[in-house]
Design a protein around this motif. Structure first.
Motif, short mmCIF file in Angstrom:
data_model
loop_
_atom_site.label_atom_id
_atom_site.label_comp_id
_atom_site.label_asym_id
_atom_site.label_seq_id
_atom_site.Cartn_x
_atom_site.Cartn_y
_atom_site.Cartn_z
N ASN A 1 20.17 -47.81 -10.24
CA ASN A 1 21.20 -46.68 -10.55
C ASN A 1 22.39 -47.61 -11.51
O ASN A 1 22.46 -48.90 -11.20
CB ASN A 1 21.86 -46.16 -9.52
CG ASN A 1 22.62 -46.94 -8.58
OD1 ASN A 1 22.30 -47.90 -7.96
ND2 ASN A 1 24.10 -46.47 -8.30
N TYR A 2 22.95 -46.65 -12.27
CA TYR A 2 23.70 -47.34 -13.37
C TYR A 2 25.21 -46.60 -13.34
O TYR A 2 25.13 -45.24 -13.28
CB TYR A 2 23.14 -47.37 -14.80
CG TYR A 2 22.02 -48.05 -14.68
CD1 TYR A 2 20.69 -47.46 -14.59
CD2 TYR A 2 21.89 -49.58 -14.89
CE1 TYR A 2 19.51 -48.26 -14.61
CE2 TYR A 2 20.78 -50.36 -14.75
CZ TYR A 2 19.70 -49.70 -14.70
OH TYR A 2 18.36 -50.33 -14.50
N ARG B 1 24.21 -47.13 -18.76
CA ARG B 1 23.28 -46.51 -18.88
C ARG B 1 22.56 -46.38 -20.15
O ARG B 1 23.00 -46.27 -21.00
CB ARG B 1 23.38 -45.25 -18.33
CG ARG B 1 21.88 -44.56 -17.93
CD ARG B 1 22.19 -43.54 -17.23
NE ARG B 1 22.48 -43.38 -15.78
CZ ARG B 1 23.68 -42.97 -15.50
NH1 ARG B 1 24.56 -42.32 -16.46
NH2 ARG B 1 24.19 -43.11 -14.21
#
Length: 123
Positions: A58-59, A64
């Motif tokens: 996850n970012y 992202r």
């Protein structure tokens, strides 16, 4: 006890790439959630990316699509591939682990920290 050692930081021009590594000691690396944080001068430490034991990343919104977080449980190493780097990415980058498998994104949720590696992006 877990010890984390980051490597791979350096100076790069805008648009360039770097790959950070975080080597961990300890027998339970595979059970820990691994995170990457960064801290720029005068700013608070902020979450960048994380990866759970299954390799699901996850970012933060700011990275992202440019950064890729991964891990190799057999080698007890986490990675942060950083592409399309911008001057605003300049910071000291830290890897961290927490004694839980679940996602964490706040510094207080992590139990172990590396010493940090500096990333400088020139314009």
């Amino acid at each position: 006890q877990v010890q984390l050692v980051e490597s791979g930081g350096g100076l790069v021009q805008a648009g360039g790439s770097l790959r950070l590594s975080c080597a961990a000691s300890g027998r339970t690396f595979g059970n820990y959630f691994m995170g990457w944080f960064r801290q720029a001068p005068g700013k608070e430490r902020e979450f960048v990316a994380g990866v759970n034991w299954r390799g699901t990343p996850n970012y933060a919104d700011s990275v992202r699509g440019r950064f890729t977080c991964s891990r190799d449980n057999a080698k007890k190493t986490a990675f942060l591939q950083m592409n399309s780097l911008q001057p605003e990415d300049t910071a000291v980058y830290y890897c961290a682990s927490r004694k839980l498998m679940a996602l964490g994104s706040k510094p207080t949720e992590f139990d172990y920290w590396g010493q940090g590696t500096r990333v400088t992006v020139s314009s």
